[in-house]
Design an enzyme around this catalytic site. Structure first.
Site, PDB file in Angstrom:
ATOM      1  CG  ASP A   1      -1.882   1.170   1.180  1.00 10.80           C
ATOM      2  OD1 ASP A   1      -2.915   1.023   0.502  1.00 10.80           O
ATOM      3  OD2 ASP A   1      -1.585   2.205   1.824  1.00 10.80           O
ATOM      4  CG  LEU A   2       1.812   3.084  -3.648  1.00  5.20           C
ATOM      5  CD1 LEU A   2       1.659   3.864  -4.954  1.00  5.20           C
ATOM      6  CD2 LEU A   2       3.226   2.572  -3.491  1.00  5.20           C
TER       7      LEU A   2
ATOM      8  CG  ASP B   1      -2.959   3.662  -2.471  1.00  2.00           C
ATOM      9  OD1 ASP B   1      -3.888   2.848  -2.237  1.00  2.00           O
ATOM     10  OD2 ASP B   1      -2.580   4.514  -1.655  1.00  2.00           O
TER      11      ASP B   1
END
Length: 875
Positions: free
Chosen positions: A749-750, A792
Site C-alpha cells: 500500500d503506497l 494504490d
C-alpha cells in the site's frame, strides 16, 4: 377240382383275417414306437436348431452394441470433447448422441462417465420408441459406487464388455413396472491408464419378446445360477427379484445340475443350451414343446388308431367275402392261363423295346438277355455273357453294387437310376427296375434297363431354364405382364404389388385401370402400339397411378408377339424414386450454385493436392487475387509458414475421414497481407475434390485479444489484475505442492499517495502509479508477479524459493523502488510503501484468498509501525 377251390377259399379268408389283425397291431406298434419317437426326435432337433438361431440373433445384437460404442469412441466429436470440454465440443457430442439414440429405438441411456465416476453427458429415453432427451448438467450423477464402473477398471481397455441381463434400478430399488436392461460398457484408455467409460443401457423387453417367440415351444431364459430371467409363465420371470426367490430347480429337479453345468442338454421332453455370448452371469436357453401341442398330438393319435382298426377290419371283411366267391373260379382259370402266360412272357422278353436281363446274384453275370440289351450296349452275345454288372457301372463301387443288391433281396424289388458304359466307352443314364424271381429252385435277379440319357439331358436343360425363368419372375423390382388388346391376360406377383393390388387381382382387367385419366391412357396407348406395329418393340417411360391413386413412374419395354398385332409381353420397372431423387438432385444443384454465387463466405473447390479448381466472388474479394491468378496457385501456397505443417495434417484428416468441421490458420494473400481465417473442409462425392468454406476472422481475433487483455490486465498500469493474480497464485501454490520450496505473498500500500492525488489531481496521481508500478516490477525477479488490486494497492508473488530468506532482498528492493523521488514536469514527488508478507506452505492448509488476507493484515501492522517498512505475518 371243386374241393380244392373250397379249401383255398377257407385259407384265403383265414389269412386275410389274421393279416388284418397283424396289420393293425403292427401299425399301432410301429407308429407309437417309431413315429412317436420320430416326432419327438424331430421336435428336439428343430429345438436345437432354434437355440442356435436364437444364439446368432443375440450375438448380432451384441455386435451392433459393440460397433455403436466403438463408433462413438473413434469419432472426432468424442475425442474433441475429451480434450477440450468447451461448449462447441459438448454440442457436437450431443448431436452425435442424439443421432445414435434416434437410430436405435431400444437404447435406454447413452452416457460418458469420467475416470472419477462423474457423468459428463447423458441422453435418456423413457420407454422404447419414445423421443430421447438430454439430462441437464445439474442433474448428472456420481456413478463411482456402481458395479459397472468398478468392474470396468479391471476390464481390458478399449474393449466392450456386457453386464448381466437384469432389471433397471432407480434410487436403489427395482423400477416398477419391470424394465429388463442390458449394459454395454467400453472402458476408455488414456496414456495407458483407465480414463472413464462409455456405456449404453438397452431396453430388453421388446428384444426378449422377439428372442423367445416360437409358436410350438415354451422358452425359459436363465442365468448361471438357475434364476429365470424370462419364463413363459410370467409369474416365474425374474426369479431372483421375487419373494421368496424362484429357481428352475423347482421345475427341473432331476435335470437342473445338468442344465447348469453342461453346454447342451437334450432330454426327452426339453433341450437346454448355454449360449456362447460374452454376458456377465451367462445365459442358458431352455425349450420344450408346448403342452397344448403334446395333448393335441395324443388325442389325434388315439382317434387315428380307432379309425385304422375300423377301416382295416371293414376292408378285410369285404375282401374275404369277395375273394371267397371268386378265388375258386380264378384258381381254375389260372392253370389254363399259365401256359399262355409263359408263352407271352418269352415273346415279350424277346421283343421288348427295353433291355431285359437275368442276373446270377452270386457271380453278377448275365444268364439271359434280349437283343435290345446287345443293341443298347454294343456287345455280341458271347461277349455279354462274359461280363458282369460291375463292368457296366461307371461310378458305383463293388460295395455300392453289393448294398444295392441286398436292398433288392430285402424288399423283393427296387428301382433306381445309374450310369452305364457301353462297349465303345459311351456313358448312358439308365433307369433300372429289378425284382427277385425263382427258376428251377434258384433265385435270380430279373431286370429291365431303360436308356434315359436323352430324357436326363432334356430334364437338366429344362430345370435350368425353369430356374432362370423363376429367378427372372421373382426379381423384386421388375413386373412382367401378358397383354392382349390392352387387357392383362397374366401378371406376375411383383407387378400386382407394384400397383398395390392383391396377387392375380389385375388379371382380366383393362389396362385403363393403371392410368390417372382417359386422355393419358389413350396417348400412351397410341404411342406404344404404333411403335409396336412398325418395329415390334417399344421402350419408354409412362406415368401411372396405384390402386390408392398414388402416382408411379415406370420404365416399360413391350415386345409384340409374332402371331398377333394386338398381343405383347411387357416388362415394367418402378423408377419413381429415381425420378424423385433426380428432381431433388437438380433442385439441390440449383441451390448450391446460388449459394456458391451469393455466399459472403469464401468458397473454393480444390483438387487433392489443394490446387484451386474454382472459387466464388467472395473468395476473390477476400484474397485480392483475380480468378486467373488464383487458379495458378494452391491453397497450401497461401498458408503462413508457421501453420504449414498444421494445414498439411488437416488435409490428410479430410482425406481419411471425409470432412473437417473447423480449422484456423494464417493466410498470406495478395501483396503479403496476412489474414486469420476459419475454414471447413469436406470431401466432395466423387472423392477427387475438396470443398473449402473460408471466413475472414482477423478482426474477430484482434477483438478477442483486446477482450482477453481487458479481462486479465489493469488498464492503467498494464499489470495483471485480480483475476490473473488469483490464477498465478494458484499455479505457484500447485508448483510448491508438487516440487517443494516456498512462495511469499506481498501486499503493498503506497504511503502518501492520497495527498498527491488530492493535491494535484487524478492525472498526476495516475502518472505516479504508472511510474511506481514500473519501478516495483523492475525490482522483482523474472519468475515473480506484480499485480494491481485497485487504487494504490498492489500484490506481489515471490515464487520458487528454496528458502524464505530469498524474499528479504526482494522486499528491500520493493521498498527502495517505491521510495525513490518521482519527477513529473516541475513537480518533485515522493511516496513510500507499507508492505505485509506471508509465506506458503504453513502448518495448516490454506487457499489463495487466505494468504492475501494474512499479507493484508501484516501490511496494516507495518503501516501502524511507521510506514516505509515490511512486516512478516506471524501465524
Amino acid at each position: 377240382m371243386i374241393q380244392s377251390a373250397n379249401k383255398v377259399n377257407k385259407k384265403v379268408s383265414l389269412i386275410f383275417i389274421i393279416f388284418a389283425i397283424a396289420l393293425i397291431f403292427s401299425f399301432i406298434s410301429l407308429e407309437n414306437l417309431f413315429l412317436g419317437n420320430q416326432a419327438n426326435k424331430i421336435s428336439l432337433e428343430n429345438a436345437v436348431k432354434k437355440t442356435k438361431e436364437r444364439e446368432l440373433f443375440f450375438k448380432n445384437f451384441l455386435d451392433h452394441a459393440s460397433n455403436t460404442l466403438h463408433t462413438v469412441r473413434k469419432s472426432r466429436a468424442f475425442n474433441e470433447f475429451l480434450t477440450q470440454q468447451n461448449g462447441e465440443a459438448i454440442e457436437d457430442m450431443k448431436d452425435m448422441f442424439k443421432i445414435i439414440a434416434k437410430d436405435d429405438l431400444s437404447l435406454m441411456q447413452l452416457r460418458y462417465i469420467d475416470k472419477e465416476g462423474y457423468e459428463r453427458i447423458r441422453i435418456d429415453r423413457e420407454k422404447e420408441n419414445s423421443e430421447p432427451f438430454f439430462i441437464h448438467q445439474a442433474d448428472l450423477q456420481n456413478k463411482s459406487n456402481r458395479y459397472y464402473f468398478f468392474d470396468s477398471k479391471n476390464k481390458p481397455l478399449e474393449k466392450v464388455w456386457f453386464s448381466a441381463l437384469d432389471l433397471n434400478i432407480e434410487h436403489k430399488k427395482v423400477e416398477i413396472p419391470y424394465k429388463p436392461t442390458l449394459r454395454a460398457v467400453l472402458p476408455i484408455e488414456k496414456n495407458g491408464h483407465f480414463d472413464g467409460i462409455l456405456i449404453i443401457n438397452y431396453f430388453m423387453k421388446g428384444f426378449l419378446q422377439r428372442f423367445l417367440n416360437a409358436p410350438l415351444y415354451d422358452m425359459i431364459l436363465i442365468n448361471d445360477q438357475g434364476y429365470p430371467l424370462s419364463h413363459y409363465d410370467n409369474s416365474k420371470s425374474w426369479g431372483f427379484y421375487r419373494h421368496p426367490k424362484y429357481n428352475i430347480k423347482s421345475d427341473f429337479a432331476n435335470s437342473a445340475d445338468k442344465i447348469l453345468s453342461g453346454s447342451i442338454t437334450i432330454h426327452e421332453n426339453f433341450i437346454s443350451k448355454r449360449l456362447d455370448l460374452p454376458i456377465k452371469d451367462g445365459l442358458i436357453l431352455i425349450m420344450q414343446l408346448k403342452h397344448k401341442y403334446q395333448q393335441d398330438t395324443s388325442e389325434q393319435r388315439s382317434t387315428l388308431y380307432l379309425f385304422i382298426v375300423l377301416i382295416v377290419f371293414f376292408l378285410a371283411a369285404i375282401t374275404s367275402v369277395f375273394l371267397s366267391s371268386s378265388v375258386g373260379k380264378l384258381y381254375n382259370e389260372l392253370n389254363k392261363k399259365l401256359e399262355k402266360s409263359q408263352l407271352k412272357f418269352f415273346t415279350l422278353f424277346k421283343e421288348s423295346l427295353d433291355a431285359i436281363v437275368l442276373i446270377d446274384p452270386a457271380t453278377q453275370k448275365f444268364i439271359e438277355f434280349n437283343q435290345k440289351t446287345l443293341d443298347m450296349y454294343g456287345y455280341t452275345k458271347e461277349e455279354f455273357k462274359n461280363i458282369t454288372v460291375r463292368d457296366l457301372e461307371v461310378n458305383d463301387t463293388d460295395d455300392e453294387i453289393k448294398k444295392r443288391q441286398e436292398r433288392i433281396f430285402e424288399k423283393g424289388w427296387n428301382t433306381f437310376v445309374t450310369k452305364h458304359r457301353t462297349k465303345n466307352g459311351l456313358e448312358k443314364d439308365v433307369n433300372v427296375n429289378a425284382v427277385t424271381i425263382m427258376l428251377d429252385g434258384m433265385t435270380y435277379l430279373y431286370g429291365t434297363f431303360h436308356d434315359i440319357t436323352k430324357e436326363k439331358k432334356y430334364e437338366r436343360s429344362l430345370k435350368k431354364l425353369l430356374n432362370q425363368q423363376e429367378a427372372l419372375m421373382q426379381i423384386k423390382t421388375t413386373g412382367f405382364v401378358h397383354l392382349k388388346n390392352r387387357r392383362f391376360l397374366w401378371t406376375n406377383e411383383i407387378f400386382d404389388e407394384m400397383f398395390g393390388y392383391a396377387k392375380g387381382e389385375l388379371q382380366g382387367k383393362d389396362a385403363r385401370i393403371i392410368y390417372a385419366d382417359e386422355q393419358t391412357y389413350l396417348e400412351y396407348g397410341k404411342e406404344a402400339y404404333e411403335t409396336l406395329a412398325e418395329a415390334g418393340v417399344y421402350t419408354g417411360e409412362i406415368e401411372c397411378v396405384k390402386k390408392d391413386s398414388t402416382p408411379i413412374v415406370l420404365r416399360v419395354s413391350l415386345t409384340a408377339l409374332k402371331h398377333s398385332d394386338s398381343e405383347a409381353l411387357g416388362v415394367f420397372i418402378d423408377i419413381t424414386k429415381e425420378k424423385e431423387q433426380q428432381k431433388l438432385i437438380n433442385s439441390q444443384k440449383d441451390e448450391l450454385e446460388a449459394i456458391f454465387s451469393v455466399s459472403k463466405d469464401g468458397i473454393a473447390i480444390l483438387d487433392l493436392q489443394t490446387n484451386f479448381l474454382d472459387c466464388n466472388k467472395a473468395y476473390l474479394e477476400m484474397t485480392g487475387f483475380t480468378k486467373e491468378e488464383l487458379l495458378s496457385k494452391s491453397c497450401l501456397e497461401l498458408t503462413a509458414p508457421e501453420d504449414y505443417e498444421h494445414a498439411l495434417e488437416a488435409v490428410e484428416i479430410v482425406k481419411k475421414e471425409g470432412y473437417l468441421k473447423s480449422f484456423n490458420k494464417t493466410c498470406i494473400v495478395k501483396n503479403g497481407k496476412k489474414l486469420f481465417v476459419n475454414m471447413s473442409i469436406s470431401m466432395m462425392p466423387d472423392n477427387k475434390r475438396l470443398l473449402v468454406t473460408t471466413k475472414d476472422i482477423t478482426e474477430m481475433k484482434k477483438y478477442e485479444k483486446e477482450l482477453e487483455f481487458i479481462a486479465h490486465y489493469d488498464s492503467l498500469t498494464g499489470l495483471p489484475n485480480r483475476i490473473l493474480k488469483s490464477d498465478r497464485l494458484n499455479q505457484a501454490m500447485l508448483h510448491v505442492q508438487r516440487n517443494g520450496g516456498y512462495l511469499a505473498v506481498v501486499y503493498l500500500d503506497l504511503d502518501g499517495f492520497k495527498e498527491i492525488n488530492d493535491t494535484y489531481g487524478h492525472e498526476i496521481g495516475d502518472k505516479v502509479l504508472i511510474e511506481v508500478s514500473k519501478r516495483m516490477k523492475f525490482a522483482l525477479r523474472n519468475e515473480d508477479t506484480l499485480s494491481r488490486l485497485g487504487g494504490d494497492e498492489f500484490v506481489a508473488i515471490i515464487a520458487d524459493m528454496n528458502d524464505r530468506s530469498v524474499a528479504s532482498p526482494v522486499l528491500e528492493r520493493l521498498l527502495n523502488a517505491a521510495n525513490e523521488p518521482i519527477l513529473i514536469g516541475k513537480l518533485d514527488l515522493q511516496v513510500s510503501a507499507s508492505i505485509g508478507v506471508t509465506f506458503y506452505p504453513q502448518d495448516s492448509e490454506l487457499d489463495g484468498d487466505q494468504l492475501i488476507r494474512q499479507a493484508d493484515q501484516a501490511m496494516y501492522v507495518a503501516k501502524q509501525a511507521g510506514k516505509n517498512r515490511y512486516y512478516i505475518f506471524n501465524s
